[in-house]
Design an enzyme around this catalytic site. Structure first.
Site, PDB file in Angstrom:
ATOM      1  CB  SER A  43      45.223  45.525  39.545  1.00  0.00           C
ATOM      2  OG  SER A  43      44.371  44.890  40.377  1.00  0.00           O
ATOM      3  CG  ASP A 157      45.128  41.902  38.234  1.00  0.00           C
ATOM      4  OD1 ASP A 157      45.989  42.956  37.820  1.00  0.00           O
ATOM      5  OD2 ASP A 157      44.422  42.292  39.344  1.00  0.00           O
TER       6      ASP A 157
END
Length: 281
Positions: A43, A157
């Site tokens: 991320s 993610d």
């Protein structure tokens, strides 16, 4: 690489705005002449890691991560209701603008980026091709960003499966792994019985605990775990980033926490074996 032949890997974790602490961590490592031979990121950790791996320019990294607010805000105004609120195409274009049309093979430091396959639930470690779409995939916070179609996969993610990619950077060849964990919430003292009637409070508390224990699992094989002071900034705290000058605050938190870990890192670099290798032997 260190003079004694040991290679150091940096695992940069997920965590939204808290990820600016990664910049401070790298600043500290540079100031203390700690080598960085491999980087793996999830991320926002992927974004910070990619920029540094490509340019090795800490001043430019801080400008682009802490600053450039207008460009970032503009990239968010691409609304959709197709699996999320933000399409993410403009975000990807912004990464491309900042990183050029760079491939993984263009980095000065070997890089891996972690994402999650939404369909089969598997961890996906990206290591080839263009960097910008890989970052878009890794930073695709579910419900906020629409899932990202990438090479016949639908990715979101990386924090869902591996919030601190310690094992990824270990497999790259690192003898010593330094992990930055941003999901180190205090398990006690933050939630009271009075809050159990609030659906939002219970949901937030549950998510905090889930992320906390997943991160604990992710850093188990790390030699050094750095956990910047955590003010429990939620993902929505990005609005505070745009309205207040909190970016440098988070950078400083990362630098301070890493400074404290320097003696342990130096000891590992000077010893014959890293703690992990000693334990596994």
């Amino acid at each position: 690489m260190n003079s004694n032949g040991k290679k150091v890997g940096l695992a940069l974790g997920s965590g939204g705005i808290k990820g600016l602490a990664h910049v401070g961590a790298i600043k500290s490592l540079m100031r203390h002449n700690i080598p960085i031979d491999y980087i793996a990121g999830t991320s926002i950790g992927a974004w910070v890691g990619a920029h540094y791996a490509l340019y090795r320019d800490i001043e430019q990294l801080e400008i682009y991560t802490v600053g450039k607010k207008k460009e970032k805000l503009h990239s968010m105004f691409e609304l959709t209701l197709n699996g999320g609120f933000i399409k993410g195409f403009r975000v990807q274009q912004l990464f491309k603008q900042w990183l050029g049309d760079a491939d993984f093979q263009d980095t000065q430091i070997p890089l891996r980026v972690v994402a999650t396959d939404l369909i089969n639930g598997r961890e996906i470690v990206l290591s080839s091709g263009k960097i910008a779409p890989a970052l878009r995939a890794s930073m695709g916070v579910p419900s906020i960003f629409a899932p990202f179609h990438y090479n016949d996969m639908i990715l979101v993610d990386g924090g869902l499966c591996n919030p601190v990619p310690t094992d990824v950077v270990r497999k790259m060849g690192a003898d010593i792994v330094i992990s930055l964990n941003l999901d180190n919430c205090r398990v006690t003292g933050l939630f009271t019985k009075d809050q159990i009637s609030s659906i939002s409070a219970v949901s937030s508390r549950s998510l905090d605990l889930l992320r906390h224990y997943l991160a604990v699992h992710s850093v188990k094989t790390s030699d050094v775990v750095i956990e910047p002071e955590n003010f429990r900034e939620e993902l929505c705290a990005w609005k505070n980033y745009f309205t207040h000058d909190i970016g440098h605050q988070h950078v400083q938190l990362g630098e301070t926490a890493t400074d404290k870990a320097i003696p342990k890192i130096r000891k590992l670099l000077s010893s014959r074996e890293s703690s992990f290798l000693a334990e596994s032997g």
